[in-house]
Design a protein around this motif. Sequence first.
Motif, PDB file in Angstrom:
ATOM      1  N   HIS A   3      67.972   0.133  -6.282  1.00 41.99           N
ATOM      2  CA  HIS A   3      68.013  -0.924  -7.522  1.00 41.99           C
ATOM      3  C   HIS A   3      69.319  -0.366  -8.166  1.00 41.99           C
ATOM      4  N   ARG A  37      61.261  -3.037 -20.295  1.00 39.97           N
ATOM      5  CA  ARG A  37      60.427  -3.775 -19.096  1.00 39.97           C
ATOM      6  C   ARG A  37      61.226  -3.863 -17.843  1.00 39.97           C
ATOM      7  N   ASN A  38      62.476  -3.919 -17.915  1.00 44.76           N
ATOM      8  CA  ASN A  38      63.447  -3.970 -16.751  1.00 44.76           C
ATOM      9  C   ASN A  38      63.289  -2.689 -16.061  1.00 44.76           C
ATOM     10  N   ALA A  41      60.339  -1.610 -14.401  1.00 47.70           N
ATOM     11  CA  ALA A  41      60.197  -2.606 -13.085  1.00 47.70           C
ATOM     12  C   ALA A  41      61.317  -1.761 -11.951  1.00 47.70           C
ATOM     13  N   LEU A  42      62.318  -1.180 -12.573  1.00 44.81           N
ATOM     14  CA  LEU A  42      63.131  -0.616 -11.595  1.00 44.81           C
ATOM     15  C   LEU A  42      62.652   0.983 -11.395  1.00 44.81           C
ATOM     16  N   GLU A  78      51.831   1.031 -21.633  1.00 42.22           N
ATOM     17  CA  GLU A  78      51.921   0.584 -20.030  1.00 42.22           C
ATOM     18  C   GLU A  78      52.862   1.485 -19.575  1.00 42.22           C
TER      19      GLU A  78
END
Length: 128
Positions: A3, A37-38, A41-42, A78
């Motif tokens: 990533h 959030r990104n 995800a990464l 989260e």
Amino acid sequence: SDHEGARAAYAEVESAWRTSIPEDAPIRVVLYASIARNELALGDLAAATRNADRSLGLARKHDGESTAVADALALTAEIAQARGDRARATVTWNDAAEMLARVSPGDAARAAAWRGAARGAADGQAAE
């Protein structure tokens, strides 16, 4: 890593808006949450935590209690859960659910889902 290109692109975007939007602008609540959030995800949990905390701090500053603050709390929970910080995740999921129930009674299903996530985090903590 896989990533690295995405991380570089996010860093470039963050740098651009950091200089173009006042630090305390309400839109930064959304921007910091999106970046968090990104990053989640990464797999960059430290950066996700920093930006989720920024989003939560600004949401609280601008709104006190609102769905935006509840959403920021849920994002923080989260990420805490992803980091394995089950104690923080449990407390924060519950805080998010309680606030959402107060400020948006029509969101009962989402509040119930967050309570369920809190129970799941607590159950995982008890099992450790």
